[in-house]
Design an enzyme around this catalytic site. Structure first.
Site, short mmCIF file in Angstrom:
data_model
loop_
_atom_site.label_atom_id
_atom_site.label_comp_id
_atom_site.label_asym_id
_atom_site.label_seq_id
_atom_site.Cartn_x
_atom_site.Cartn_y
_atom_site.Cartn_z
N GLU B 76 0.81 -1.23 0.00
CA GLU B 76 0.00 0.00 0.00
C GLU B 76 0.84 1.27 0.00
OE1 GLU B 76 -0.89 -2.67 1.68
OE2 GLU B 76 -2.92 -3.10 0.99
N HIS B 145 -11.28 -4.43 9.57
CA HIS B 145 -11.90 -4.39 8.23
C HIS B 145 -13.27 -3.72 8.29
CE1 HIS B 145 -8.86 -7.42 7.25
NE2 HIS B 145 -9.21 -7.38 5.99
C1 TPP Z 1 -2.51 -4.15 4.35
C2 TPP Z 1 -3.48 -5.08 3.70
N1 TPP Z 1 -3.64 -5.05 2.37
C3 TPP Z 1 -4.51 -5.86 1.77
C4 TPP Z 1 -5.24 -6.75 2.51
C5 TPP Z 1 -6.25 -7.64 1.84
N2 TPP Z 1 -5.75 -9.02 1.77
C6 TPP Z 1 -6.05 -9.91 2.72
S1 TPP Z 1 -5.29 -11.35 2.48
C7 TPP Z 1 -4.55 -10.81 1.08
C8 TPP Z 1 -3.64 -11.71 0.31
C9 TPP Z 1 -2.47 -12.09 1.12
O1 TPP Z 1 -1.62 -12.88 0.36
P1 TPP Z 1 -0.46 -13.65 1.06
O2 TPP Z 1 0.30 -12.73 1.95
O3 TPP Z 1 0.31 -14.35 0.01
O4 TPP Z 1 -1.18 -14.70 2.02
P2 TPP Z 1 -2.22 -15.85 1.64
O5 TPP Z 1 -3.57 -15.25 1.63
O6 TPP Z 1 -1.83 -16.39 0.31
O7 TPP Z 1 -2.08 -16.83 2.75
C10 TPP Z 1 -4.90 -9.48 0.83
C11 TPP Z 1 -4.44 -8.71 -0.32
C12 TPP Z 1 -5.07 -6.73 3.90
N3 TPP Z 1 -5.80 -7.54 4.69
N4 TPP Z 1 -4.18 -5.93 4.48
#
Ligand code: TPP
Lengths: 325, 339
Positions: B76, B145
């Site tokens: 972000e 959230h």
């Molecule tokens: C700062 C922030 N940005 C975006 C999100 C939305 N979000 C939640 S999980 C996710 C994907 C995370 O991917 P990864 O770190 O690879 O973990 P995975 O879900 O694959 O376990 C996103 C973009 C968030 N919760 N917090």
């Protein structure tokens, strides 16, 4: 690296942990389908060997920071599934009194610093726990679990740099499951392995097969031992796969079914574990079956208790905002 | 205001937002979209379909504008900072910040950069940036959230903050935001994203800084924003059954604030309840109460009542979340207390 052979006791615990995670998550999906649970839920199905392998090397004095996909880390770190299930039902008997929900399950007594709704936020928290361990000479370590996606956050890079500079007893466990929400990792990560990122911080790194408990156990064990000896942090990348959608309810339209089927049918961490321990006669099939039954009963019991538990008193809404009001 | 005239269809707010994005991109080649999954991971293998942000709002736009819908990493600070730099140098970026809660990870580009350039640089700079972001509670999405943090951006000079209460305004406000030469935070309250209203097909703008009376009345003014406009309207229906005539004002824009419209409705009714999904301290509701006392004191026939969320993090459990949030019932109670 000298491979560490897990004892029979460790293997029994590991199997129980992985089976509990799998059953807990499958039960959640069922409960959501039946309209029993609300909120945002992310399952850990497929990644069980990572949490089980790492946490088999930890005690309650070691701290773990988790993610939005946190149920597996909590279970592996010894958080009571009854309290977790009650939390998901929003019950007053939940591990966080129903205030936190799936994305905020925490149990400080167990060294679980919380699931986290902010991607990347747990990484500096585990770094802070490692700082405490170092300055207070507790002998403990700080472990951060996070996804491949989180390794694109500034919080990841800033934390690794600090930990490397300060030689903190920290282990950064990247669960590379190939996806960040609906985006494949290679679209947003230019390096082939997340582990390569350690080089920017002159940090030790390792890559483990995240579907193989034995490999995760050995490599995380080496990293944790190194941290305890005061030799500094490690970035451990575990190659794994998210069997289900990003969240419960995800339609998966964006993901190739053949890709998923390959992992689900050939790389299931529970199956890989079972064939190894049975094939090498490390554990008896009867032991595994007994654990399956016990886990199933325990989850059912957790659900019944959660369903029967009273909801929190709305009058307590403003409790616990501060230590002292 | 360009009055929407031609054909209208009933579509959800999320679709109206997509429509505004499509119109803005088609009418200006400098408009780009940036955010996590906004292009759904780009070109997909055979037999799969892309998403378009977590709520699929931007689904399909990448096919129409392949070079201008940019999937970003989960970074972000990088996303916002890059968008501010791009805006300063000739692009017109629209960033999707998935949930406003995540502003904690990327506040500096807004707080110390975008908002200040125009002033600090002696009136020379323009930062035509739009940040679309989801706000509000009600889905048991819990503490990180569900927050309504628009009071933060509305309190920063140099930023504009808007919040629609319905699909038609969402489209017009978003078009105005994208075309504004100032940085604008466009809030998308969870409570209205999937509610439908009539939305005209053509290109139109709702001017930033204009509130709107959405129901006329004479006994009490109910001032809402975003999802609380619906609560205020439901409360007005309830009050009408008691013979109380409530006027409902939809702020639509939090910064700049349409002070004239607030004072006008107060002058008409002499009583005012403001309904805000955010926490009560240092927020929009308090700001409006202060305005009424400061500039509308002579109109007041009673205290200004604030119906807001509770002063605590957003709880997960349904019963607690309900107790946390403002509601039509609480608006009715506050209004009755004034009469
Ligand atoms: C700062 C922030 N940005 C975006 C999100 C939305 N979000 C939640 S999980 C996710 C994907 C995370 O991917 P990864 O770190 O690879 O973990 P995975 O879900 O694959 O376990 C996103 C973009 C968030 N919760 N917090």
């Amino acid at each position: 690296m000298r491979t560490m052979e897990p004892t029979e006791e460790i293997l029994l615990v590991a199997y129980r942990t992985m089976r509990t995670i799998r059953s807990f998550e499958e039960k959640l999906v069922e409960l959501v389908t039946r309209g029993k649970l609300g909120g945002f839920l992310h399952t850990y199905i497929g990644e069980e060997a990572v949490a089980a392998g790492v946490c088999a090397n930890l005690s309650d004095d070691d701290h773990v920071a988790s993610t939005h996909r946190g149920h597996g880390h909590c279970i592996a770190k010894g958080v009571d599934v009854r309290g977790m299930m009650a939390e998901l039902f929003g019950a007053g008997s939940g591990i966080c009194k129903g205030r936190g929900g799936s994305m905020h399950i925490a149990d400080l007594g167990r060294g679980m610093l919380g699931a986290n709704g902010i991607v990347g936020a747990g990484i500096p928290l585990a770094t802070g726990a490692a700082l405490t361990a170092k300055l207070k000479k507790t002998g403990g370590v700080g472990v951060a679990f996070f996804g491949d996606g989180a390794s694109n956050q500034g919080a990841f890079h800033e934390s690794l740099n600090m930990a490397a500079n300060w030689k903190l007893p920290a282990v950064y466990v990247c669960e590379n499951n190939g996806w960040g929400e609906f985006t494949p990792t290679e679209f947003v990560v230019p390096v082939a392995d997340i582990a390569e990122r350690a080089r920017s911080y002159a940090m030790h790194s390792l890559i483990a097969d995240g579907m193989d408990f034995f490999d995760v156990y050995a490599k995380s064990g080496a990293a944790i031992a190194r941290a305890r000896r005061g030799e500094g942090p490690t970035l451990l990348e575990c190659k794994t796969y998210r069997f289900a959608g990003h969240y419960v309810g995800d339609t998966l339209v964006y993901r190739n079914k053949l890709e998923a089927d390959h992992w689900i049918n050939h790389r299931d961490p529970l199956q890989i574990f079972t064939s190894r321990v049975v094939g090498d006669r490390l554990l008896a099939v009867e032991d595994l079956q007994r654990i399956d039954r016990e886990v199933a009963d325990r989850i059912e019991e957790a659900v019944s208790a959660a369903e029967a538990a009273p909801l929190p008193d709305p009058g307590d809404l403003l409790e616990d905002v501060y230590v002292q009001r | 205001m360009t009055a929407p005239t031609k054909s209208a269809r009933t579509i959800p707010t999320a679709f109206a937002i997509a429509e505004a994005l499509r119109i803005a991109m088609a009418s200006d080649p400098d408009v780009i979209l940036m955010g996590e999954d906004v292009a759904g991971g780009g070109s997909r293998p055979e037999g799969t379909d892309e998403m378009g942000g977590i709520l699929s709002v931007t689904r399909g736009l990448v096919r129409e504008f392949p070079d201008r819908v940019l999937d970003t990493p989960i970074s972000e600070m990088g996303i916002l900072g890059t968008a501010v730099g791009a805006a300063l140098t000739g692009l017109r970026p629209v960033v999707e910040l998935m949930f406003m809660d995540f502003i904690g990870t990327c506040l500096d580009p807004l707080l110390n950069q975008a908002s200040k350039f125009r002033y600090m640089f002696g009136g020379k700079a323009r930062v035509p940036l739009t940040v679309r972001t989801v706000t509000g509670a009600g889905l048991q999405a819990a503490a990180q959230h569900s927050q309504s943090l628009y009071w933060i951006t509305a309190g920063i000079p140099g930023l504009k903050t808007v919040i629609p209460s319905n699909a038609a305004d969402a489209k017009g406000l978003l078009l105005a935001a994208i075309r504004s030469d100032d940085p604008v935070i466009f809030c998308e309250p969870k409570g209205i994203l999937f509610l439908s209203t009539d939305v005209p097909e053509e290109d139109y703008e709702v001017p930033i800084g204009t509130a709107k009376v959405v129901r006329a009345g004479s006994d009490v003014s109910l001032v809402g924003m975003g999802a609380t406009v619906g609560m205020a309207l439901a409360a007005a229906d309830e009050l009408e059954r008691d013979g109380i005539s409530a006027e409902v004002l939809d702020l639509r824009s939090l910064a700049p604030l349409d002070e004239d419209a607030i004072l006008a409705t107060l002058a008409k009714t002499g009583r005012l309840v403001v309904v805000d999904e955010a926490t009560p301290r240092c927020g929009i509701a308090s700001d409006i109460a202060a305005l009424c006392v400061d500039k509308g004191f002579d109109f007041l026939n009673g205290p200004v009542k604030r119906v807001t969320a509770a002063m605590c993090p957003v709880p997960f459990s349904r019963v607690l979340e309900e107790a946390y949030m403002p509601s039509a019932a609480r608006v009715v109670e506050a209004a009755r207390g004034l009469l």
